[in-house]
Structures are given as structure tokens and as C-alpha cells.
Design a protein around this motif. Sequence first.
Motif, PDB file in Angstrom:
ATOM      1  N   LEU A   1       0.853  -1.190   0.000  1.00  0.00           N
ATOM      2  CA  LEU A   1       0.000   0.000   0.000  1.00  0.00           C
ATOM      3  C   LEU A   1       0.887   1.239   0.000  1.00  0.00           C
ATOM      4  O   LEU A   1       1.925   1.263   0.648  1.00  0.00           O
ATOM      5  CB  LEU A   1      -0.873   0.030   1.256  1.00  0.00           C
ATOM      6  CG  LEU A   1      -1.832  -1.145   1.448  1.00  0.00           C
ATOM      7  CD1 LEU A   1      -2.623  -0.971   2.736  1.00  0.00           C
ATOM      8  CD2 LEU A   1      -2.776  -1.281   0.264  1.00  0.00           C
ATOM      9  N   MET A   2       0.483   2.253  -0.722  1.00  0.00           N
ATOM     10  CA  MET A   2       1.282   3.478  -0.802  1.00  0.00           C
ATOM     11  C   MET A   2       0.397   4.697  -0.635  1.00  0.00           C
ATOM     12  O   MET A   2      -0.809   4.639  -0.872  1.00  0.00           O
ATOM     13  CB  MET A   2       1.967   3.577  -2.168  1.00  0.00           C
ATOM     14  CG  MET A   2       2.993   2.498  -2.410  1.00  0.00           C
ATOM     15  SD  MET A   2       3.932   2.827  -3.909  1.00  0.00           S
ATOM     16  CE  MET A   2       4.847   1.286  -4.021  1.00  0.00           C
ATOM     17  N   VAL A   3       1.027   5.807  -0.251  1.00  0.00           N
ATOM     18  CA  VAL A   3       0.313   7.090  -0.257  1.00  0.00           C
ATOM     19  C   VAL A   3       1.019   8.028  -1.251  1.00  0.00           C
ATOM     20  O   VAL A   3       0.528   8.275  -2.335  1.00  0.00           O
ATOM     21  CB  VAL A   3       0.227   7.744   1.134  1.00  0.00           C
ATOM     22  CG1 VAL A   3      -0.646   8.994   1.063  1.00  0.00           C
ATOM     23  CG2 VAL A   3      -0.359   6.771   2.158  1.00  0.00           C
ATOM     24  N   ASP A   4       2.202   8.494  -0.876  1.00  0.00           N
ATOM     25  CA  ASP A   4       2.872   9.486  -1.721  1.00  0.00           C
ATOM     26  C   ASP A   4       3.721   8.868  -2.822  1.00  0.00           C
ATOM     27  O   ASP A   4       3.820   9.414  -3.908  1.00  0.00           O
ATOM     28  CB  ASP A   4       3.766  10.377  -0.861  1.00  0.00           C
ATOM     29  CG  ASP A   4       4.772   9.535  -0.085  1.00  0.00           C
ATOM     30  OD1 ASP A   4       4.326   8.689   0.711  1.00  0.00           O
ATOM     31  OD2 ASP A   4       5.977   9.692  -0.292  1.00  0.00           O
ATOM     32  N   GLY A   5       4.394   7.766  -2.529  1.00  0.00           N
ATOM     33  CA  GLY A   5       5.281   7.158  -3.521  1.00  0.00           C
ATOM     34  C   GLY A   5       6.614   7.864  -3.668  1.00  0.00           C
ATOM     35  O   GLY A   5       7.355   7.612  -4.612  1.00  0.00           O
ATOM     36  N   THR A   6       6.945   8.771  -2.742  1.00  0.00           N
ATOM     37  CA  THR A   6       8.209   9.510  -2.839  1.00  0.00           C
ATOM     38  C   THR A   6       9.144   9.232  -1.674  1.00  0.00           C
ATOM     39  O   THR A   6      10.177   9.884  -1.530  1.00  0.00           O
ATOM     40  CB  THR A   6       7.967  11.031  -2.896  1.00  0.00           C
ATOM     41  OG1 THR A   6       7.444  11.459  -1.617  1.00  0.00           O
ATOM     42  CG2 THR A   6       6.985  11.413  -3.978  1.00  0.00           C
ATOM     43  N   GLY A   7       8.774   8.311  -0.778  1.00  0.00           N
ATOM     44  CA  GLY A   7       9.628   8.019   0.369  1.00  0.00           C
ATOM     45  C   GLY A   7       9.312   8.877   1.576  1.00  0.00           C
ATOM     46  O   GLY A   7      10.138   9.041   2.455  1.00  0.00           O
ATOM     47  N   MET A   8       8.106   9.409   1.647  1.00  0.00           N
ATOM     48  CA  MET A   8       7.789  10.367   2.692  1.00  0.00           C
ATOM     49  C   MET A   8       6.886   9.803   3.787  1.00  0.00           C
ATOM     50  O   MET A   8       6.833  10.374   4.874  1.00  0.00           O
ATOM     51  CB  MET A   8       7.185  11.590   2.007  1.00  0.00           C
ATOM     52  CG  MET A   8       6.792  12.723   2.867  1.00  0.00           C
ATOM     53  SD  MET A   8       5.088  12.530   3.331  1.00  0.00           S
ATOM     54  CE  MET A   8       4.248  13.136   1.888  1.00  0.00           C
ATOM     55  N   CYS A   9       6.196   8.679   3.544  1.00  0.00           N
ATOM     56  CA  CYS A   9       5.247   8.216   4.562  1.00  0.00           C
ATOM     57  C   CYS A   9       5.639   6.884   5.190  1.00  0.00           C
ATOM     58  O   CYS A   9       5.257   6.598   6.316  1.00  0.00           O
ATOM     59  CB  CYS A   9       3.839   8.129   3.986  1.00  0.00           C
ATOM     60  SG  CYS A   9       3.547   6.714   2.923  1.00  0.00           S
ATOM     61  N   GLY A  10       6.351   6.044   4.472  1.00  0.00           N
ATOM     62  CA  GLY A  10       6.738   4.752   5.029  1.00  0.00           C
ATOM     63  C   GLY A  10       5.610   3.739   5.086  1.00  0.00           C
ATOM     64  O   GLY A  10       5.774   2.650   5.632  1.00  0.00           O
ATOM     65  N   GLY A  11       4.458   4.086   4.507  1.00  0.00           N
ATOM     66  CA  GLY A  11       3.344   3.132   4.489  1.00  0.00           C
ATOM     67  C   GLY A  11       3.678   1.905   3.659  1.00  0.00           C
ATOM     68  O   GLY A  11       3.112   0.825   3.851  1.00  0.00           O
ATOM     69  N   CYS A  12       4.622   2.059   2.733  1.00  0.00           N
ATOM     70  CA  CYS A  12       4.952   1.017   1.772  1.00  0.00           C
ATOM     71  C   CYS A  12       6.066   0.106   2.273  1.00  0.00           C
ATOM     72  O   CYS A  12       6.657  -0.620   1.490  1.00  0.00           O
ATOM     73  CB  CYS A  12       5.419   1.677   0.485  1.00  0.00           C
ATOM     74  SG  CYS A  12       6.879   2.707   0.791  1.00  0.00           S
ATOM     75  N   ARG A  13       6.395   0.158   3.577  1.00  0.00           N
ATOM     76  CA  ARG A  13       7.583  -0.577   3.997  1.00  0.00           C
ATOM     77  C   ARG A  13       7.379  -2.093   3.941  1.00  0.00           C
ATOM     78  O   ARG A  13       6.321  -2.611   4.250  1.00  0.00           O
ATOM     79  CB  ARG A  13       8.095  -0.105   5.352  1.00  0.00           C
ATOM     80  CG  ARG A  13       7.149  -0.181   6.481  1.00  0.00           C
ATOM     81  CD  ARG A  13       7.655   0.729   7.613  1.00  0.00           C
ATOM     82  NE  ARG A  13       7.024   0.364   8.867  1.00  0.00           N
ATOM     83  CZ  ARG A  13       5.814   0.775   9.219  1.00  0.00           C
ATOM     84  NH1 ARG A  13       5.116   1.542   8.397  1.00  0.00           N
ATOM     85  NH2 ARG A  13       5.295   0.386  10.363  1.00  0.00           N
TER      86      ARG A  13
ATOM     87  N   LYS B   1      12.588  -1.935   4.111  1.00  0.00           N
ATOM     88  CA  LYS B   1      12.807  -1.145   2.883  1.00  0.00           C
ATOM     89  C   LYS B   1      11.510  -0.425   2.542  1.00  0.00           C
ATOM     90  O   LYS B   1      10.426  -0.940   2.819  1.00  0.00           O
ATOM     91  CB  LYS B   1      13.144  -2.070   1.705  1.00  0.00           C
ATOM     92  CG  LYS B   1      14.352  -2.940   1.926  1.00  0.00           C
ATOM     93  CD  LYS B   1      15.584  -2.235   1.446  1.00  0.00           C
ATOM     94  CE  LYS B   1      16.807  -3.114   1.701  1.00  0.00           C
ATOM     95  NZ  LYS B   1      18.043  -2.351   1.606  1.00  0.00           N
ATOM     96  N   PHE B   2      11.629   0.743   1.906  1.00  0.00           N
ATOM     97  CA  PHE B   2      10.441   1.439   1.413  1.00  0.00           C
ATOM     98  C   PHE B   2      10.219   0.994  -0.040  1.00  0.00           C
ATOM     99  O   PHE B   2      11.035   1.289  -0.912  1.00  0.00           O
ATOM    100  CB  PHE B   2      10.628   2.956   1.460  1.00  0.00           C
ATOM    101  CG  PHE B   2      10.528   3.552   2.848  1.00  0.00           C
ATOM    102  CD1 PHE B   2      10.517   2.745   3.982  1.00  0.00           C
ATOM    103  CD2 PHE B   2      10.421   4.921   3.019  1.00  0.00           C
ATOM    104  CE1 PHE B   2      10.417   3.298   5.263  1.00  0.00           C
ATOM    105  CE2 PHE B   2      10.321   5.480   4.286  1.00  0.00           C
ATOM    106  CZ  PHE B   2      10.324   4.676   5.408  1.00  0.00           C
ATOM    107  N   GLY B   3       9.101   0.302  -0.262  1.00  0.00           N
ATOM    108  CA  GLY B   3       8.831  -0.254  -1.588  1.00  0.00           C
ATOM    109  C   GLY B   3       8.842   0.781  -2.696  1.00  0.00           C
ATOM    110  O   GLY B   3       9.306   0.520  -3.794  1.00  0.00           O
ATOM    111  N   CYS B   4       8.374   1.975  -2.410  1.00  0.00           N
ATOM    112  CA  CYS B   4       8.201   2.968  -3.484  1.00  0.00           C
ATOM    113  C   CYS B   4       9.518   3.508  -4.003  1.00  0.00           C
ATOM    114  O   CYS B   4       9.640   3.784  -5.189  1.00  0.00           O
ATOM    115  CB  CYS B   4       7.303   4.103  -3.024  1.00  0.00           C
ATOM    116  SG  CYS B   4       8.008   5.169  -1.759  1.00  0.00           S
ATOM    117  N   VAL B   5      10.496   3.703  -3.135  1.00  0.00           N
ATOM    118  CA  VAL B   5      11.749   4.297  -3.599  1.00  0.00           C
ATOM    119  C   VAL B   5      12.923   3.322  -3.626  1.00  0.00           C
ATOM    120  O   VAL B   5      13.906   3.563  -4.320  1.00  0.00           O
ATOM    121  CB  VAL B   5      12.149   5.560  -2.780  1.00  0.00           C
ATOM    122  CG1 VAL B   5      11.244   6.722  -3.133  1.00  0.00           C
ATOM    123  CG2 VAL B   5      12.123   5.291  -1.290  1.00  0.00           C
TER     124      VAL B   5
HETATM  125  S1  FES Z   1       4.496   5.296  -0.375  1.00  0.00           S
HETATM  126 FE1  FES Z   1       4.994   6.741   1.125  1.00  0.00          FE
HETATM  127  S2  FES Z   1       7.024   6.234   1.480  1.00  0.00           S
HETATM  128 FE2  FES Z   1       6.529   4.838  -0.007  1.00  0.00          FE
END
Ligand code: FES
Lengths: 482, 289
Positions: free
Chosen positions: B216-228, B236-240
Amino acid sequence: MADKEKKQKRRTIKNIAKERTAMPEQPPLIRATNFEEVALGYTEENAVREAQRCILCPKPRCRNGCPVDIDITGFIAKIDEKDYRAAYDILSDATLLPAICGRVCPQEDQCEGVCAIGKKLEPVAIGRLERWIGDMAIENNWFQVPEITPNGKKIAIVGSGPAGLACAADMAKAGCDVTIFEALHKPGGVLRYGIPEFRLPNYVIDAELANLEKLGVKIECNVLVGRLFTIEQLRTEMGYDAVFIGVGAGYPTFMGIPGESLNGVLSANELLTRCNLMHAADESYDTPLGIGNKIAVIGSGNTAMDAMRVSLRVGAEHVYCVYRRTREESPARVEEIHHAIEEGVDFHWLTTPLEILDDGEGRVRAMRCIKNELGEPDDSGRRRPVPIEGSEFEFEVDRVVYAIGTNANPVIGQTSDIEMNKWGYIDTDETLHTSIEGVFAGGDIVTGAATVILAMGAGRKAAEGMKVYLGLEDSEEDAKAE
Amino acid sequence: MYEIVAREDFSDQTFLLEVRHPMLAKAAQAGQFVITQSHEHGERIPLTIADFSKENGTITLVIQAVGKTTKEMQADCQVGASLFAMVGPMGIPSHISEDVKKVVLVGGGLGVAPIFPQLRAFKEKGAYVIAIIGFRNKELIFWDDKYKQYCDEYIVCTDDGSAGIHGLVTQGIEQVISKHDDIDELIAIGPPIMMKFCAETTRPHQLKTIVSLNPLMVDGTGMCGGCRVKVGGKMKFGCVEGPDFDGHQVDFDELMNRLGRFKADEKIALENWQKHRENCRLMNTEPEE
Ligand code: FES
Ligand SMILES: Cc1cc2nc3c(=O)[nH]c(=O)nc-3n(C[C@H](O)[C@H](O)[C@H](O)COP(=O)(O)OP(=O)(O)OC[C@H]3O[C@@H](n4cnc5c(N)ncnc54)[C@H](O)[C@@H]3O)c2cc1C
């Protein structure tokens, strides 16, 4: 005779109001259920009374305490004279965002911290006065577009936080064609996604952004620089004469204790982004929030306070703050801690989390912590927390929110040859020029997570460097030599 | 706004959108994804880029309508309509190495779409390309022609045996491994449970296995950590830092647990939306947003 009268009029610490003028606020238990602004702002009467507490020091220390060198006694004197428009003009010489900084600056560490009357009395409420003027300017549309002579230079600004906005404004005023690129679908950086509505309403951000657009600045959202195009491409094939990088430092850190990947553990940035940017608490928006009943927030900075106070507002029954030091060492603004306590946050000072416990279905059930006592001062000068043996305890929670700091945003570093330090922050010289020619950087991505005003100051400083680089202005040394 | 220029429905659940964004089409590389938001009140969701055409200036997304957001997109995203937001290309592009002479690409269900750019890229680099695709039944198969055009071997698996091998993609993998002893790499994209079993199948053979994760992601820029996600015991952060990871190192059980984070909220959102649509249909009015 006339002289004598004047002398009598001169304000000194002896003849001014002892207490600072209180800021009208929503009552704690009511405001903790809504997202309306907590501090309601001064009335004219309040503001004038507070302005009259300033003794207008001939060599004001407050000005040195201000990272952007606002002529503080100057604007306060104008309030006293009831010439509010002139007060605004003085403010806007130095700051782009008075309505924002007046709300979110840590004044107690800056201007108010060195206020001359502050030694004996409460310091002048400089921030509240700044906000009052900033709000009045928005209401009356005082922002004035200066005469701009286009100079044909194209500037790209990467990131729309306070650093980027400030740099954009100065370059636009200098006659450049400025475009801001922002990765998210709305501009503002932390102002938008991080700081909640009850502390900084969106309309204030929108008003300040509208001023920027009046200067001719273009804002393009949904552009992830580095991936859609690189910093290098901006300078080469895309034809930008100079670039400013203000991408911030929002990459959240975790502690590495067991249980961190359980459902219910999240970063404060995630919680705040869901609430502020995505409006998760509003039913007409689709983003889920999944807030629990008992929430522990780890950390005691501004971000932690915001996460706790947002949690209360979205209906959490009980919100705990878990911090390894004490209230005195907390990095948050004094006012935020005060507000959080008033609203009912339960503070566990001198407490370090050890483990987050599973309910058997992959969700948070409880947290295990240990108590600390304060030992010798560490590198930061603050007394080091030392765990007390045998003081472990467990308490029930269903959400754990991390607000223990952030690191550099990684995408620019991943996609560019720009020089960075080992933590991923961009290296610059004293003009904020980076290792790539014509590329400047400032704000959190250079200094690490700091403050709105420092980011804004950095944006302005980079703009100065850029103007010299582009030959629009002489550097200070050259100017002196002439 | 990002205009939808073409649409194709593969089944009553799966549909394709071609969206105009010339710059993104130019920048996109195999393995990357975008985040879309179909309307201003919508959720930000990550979607892997299933194809991109620099000539047409478009990118292709293949979407499975499962929750409120994707079902709503299925209903509303018609040709001529626009997405409110689309940002990308995100994530580290897949590593298409010259050294890979023989590669197996495994796509399960919807995963057949996002793995296609890698398949084509490997073929263009001159590798011997074996594709294994898995579906529940024959009716659900899509991009048969596209695959055949680029594959040296093309193996279909269906759960009910209505086409190809009667069984899971892991059976296809076993078959391929027994036939070829010189496979350099295997790449698998599909539901997490499928990727997990692909990785388990190749582990004893020590065959390098790359999977593309979909947290699951929110921003996709490494800012929320929801994608860990957890890979090799590290966060690891999946998005970045992804979306591609070493399949033998990924903690799939944790990924699957975390994908269920908002299960309860999602269920309610879907029910409410369906009720709302039904009411609008009964009252014969356009649904309001
Ligand atoms: S989606 Fe927010 S840090 Fe990866
Ligand atoms: C919750 C919270 C509360 C805070 N409270 C206060 C406070 O009360 N007072 C105070 O002074 N400070 C506060 N701060 C700190 C302050 O907000 C920051 O120091 C400041 O915003 C930094 O500004 P910036 O311009 O450097 O970066 P940011 O505000 O972080 O903006 C960076 C922008 O760049 C964008 N971006 C990132 N990568 C890319 C890319 N590759 N391409 C395009 N765009 C990109 C981001 O999406 C973001 O919009 C707080 C911070 C947080 C998180």
C-alpha cells in the motif's frame, strides 16, 4: 518642557503592561473534537495593547534572533501608530509568508527568546502580532505585485515547500520565468501535508500561494523530478538557466525494535498525510485512516504533537506520548506541548519503547517500555536518558505512531550525480550552489529537518546566489569593491 | 488532467486504460509504476506501467476492479475522461542486464500486464525469453498475441485446465527448470502468494528470482513509510527502494498481512459506494461525486 513630555512617554520595562495579551483560543475540550483553528488570533484592541508592550529598543536584539532579519520594532511601532498597512510593508520586505510564520515559528527560540523585556516579564508576543498583520493582509488583499521587467531567464524550482516558494518569489520579482515542480498533487510541502488544519488552515497556504501566482510563478504538480526528468536534464535539454532544489527531508525513521511491521504501526508523516493532504477523516474522501482507540506516539517534537492532536480529533479515546527525555528537553514549540496537555494527551516522560506486541493476528496489542532517569549531558547538551533496570512495563495500545525524526528525501540523490554527504543531504557552498553548475539547494534537504523560517531563509539566500550567478546582480564583494 | 485515450475490457473484472502523458511515456522504463488518483476525493493508488509508447505519448495501465477505488475507475474511466492525477514513472527501473542470456518471466493473472515491459526489454537485448502465464481459466487470458510476438517459449497454466497446463505457474516453472539448466534469472509478478511460491520453487535450484512488490502506498516519494516491506530482515520502502526485490529475501507473510491493513475500512467503503450507485440507478439519476 516638550522634552520632558517626550521622556515621560518613552516606554520602559517599568511602565508597560506586565502580562502579554492573551490569545483567544477555542476551549481545549471543544477544539479537541474539531479541526478548526485553535488559536483564534488577536483583535485590533489585543494587537495594539500588545504592540504597546514593546519598548522599541534602539538596538533591538529580537531582530538578530530572527532568521530572516525582520525589522521587528519597525513593524510593531507601525501597529502602535495604527498604520497597519505600513506594518505589513515592513514585514513583507523580509518574509514572504507572515501569516504562516506568525503561526508556526518557534518564536521562543528566536525573536521572543532574546526580547529585552523577556528577562523580567513575558516577552512581547511578536509571533502573534506578525500573524495578525499577515491575516489582515490576506483579508484586505494587500499583497502588491511590484513592477517586474522580464529578463528572459528560465528558473526551475524543485519542491513546493517554504524553501522552494521563497526562492520562486524572489526570482520572479527579479524578472525570471519561474516554474515550480511538485511531486504531490497539491503544493505547499510540509505546510500542506504535515502541519494540520487547526494550526495552519489551508486557506492561509492558498492565499500565500495565490500571491506567488500573481508574480507569474507557475506551479506544476504531479511531477516527480529525478524520475520524470533529472536535475541534469533541467539544465541541459530543458533549457533552465538555473535550478533550485528544495525537496525537504521527510523520509521517516523507525527504531528497529521488534513489532514495527505490525498493522497499526505507522509514521507520523503517514498519519498526517492521510489526514491533511488526503482528508481521510472526511467521509466524502476515499483515503482510509484506520485510526484506533488507544494511540501511542513516540517522540516529542512538533510532528509528534501534531500526530497526537490529530489523533484526538479523529476520535481516539486515549492518546499517549512516549518520550525518552523530559518535557524540558522536548524539541516541540512550547505552545504545542501546552496545547497537547490541555487537550488531554497523556505524557509518559522518561520512557523508551522496547517492543511492540502482536495481538496474534498481525495487529498491535500493546507496547513494552522501560523507564529512564536523566544522566550526564550528551553531545546535544541535553541530559542523557539512562534506563532504570527492572522498570520495564507494558501498556495496551492499538496504534503506535513514530515521530522520531526524518531523513533526506531520496529520489534526487538516486537519480543525479549531485554531491551529497553520507546521510544523503545535498552539499553546497556558502551561496547554496551545489556541485552541479547553476544548481542551488536549500531547506531541509541541505540542513536536515529544521523549521519553516529557516527553509524560507535558505530559499531567499539561494535566490541571491542565483541572481549573482545569472549576472542579474553583483555579488556583495563586487558591490563593495566598486 | 490526464486523458484516457483508449480502453479495453479483458473480463468483467480486468480492464486496460491507455492514458496520455507524453513526458511520462518518454521517461518510463520496464518495472516502474505510477500513482493515480481518479478524482479529487479519490485515493492515491500505485499501478505498474504495463506498456508505454513514446510514439503515441501514452502509457498503459491494466487494472483489476476489486475495491471501491478500482471498481469506481472501472465504471467511470471511459475514453475521453481524465484522471485527476498521475505521477511517475516511480521506482527503480528493473535491471535488464546484457549478461542475462536466458530469462523466465512468470505472470500470474493481472501480473501478466506489468511484466510485459521487462519481457520486451529482455528480448530486445537479445535474451532467450521464456514466459509462463497463469490464469484461473481460458476466458481470462489476455495479451496472447503480444506475448507470442516476443517469446521464445510461451507456457500457459490454468487452474481448471481449460488451456495449457492444468495447474499453477509453479508447475510451469518446474517444467522449465527441468528442461533448461542454463537459466540466468527468473522474474515473477502476480499476487503475493503466487510470488511467494515462485520463490520457494526456485530456491532449491538457487535460481536468482526477482519479484515486484505491491505494498500500500500514499505518496510514492519516500515520505510516509506506508509502503515498507521486509527484505533480508531489513526494512525497505517499496516505493523508492523497490518495487523489485530479491524474491528469496522477501518476507511475503508480512507483506500479505500489511496488505490487509485497511480491510475493514475498504469493505465498508465498497458497500457504501455500491449502495450509492444502486440508489442512483433506481432513481435514474447520474451519481454525484
Ligand atoms: S508510499 Fe509513502 S514512502 Fe513509499
Ligand atoms: C508535522 C510537522 C510539523 C512541523 N511543525 C513546524 C512548526 O510548527 N514550525 C516550524 O518552523 N517548522 C515545523 N516543521 C518543520 C518544517 O515544516 C520544515 O522544516 C519545512 O517545511 C522544510 O521546508 P522545505 O521547503 O525544505 O521542504 P518541505 O516542506 O519538506 O517541502 C519539500 C517538497 O518537495 C517535494 N518533493 C520531494 N521530492 C521531490 C521530487 N523529487 N520532485 C518534486 N518534488 C519533490 C515534496 O513533496 C514537498 O512538497 C514541521 C514539520 C513537520 C513534518
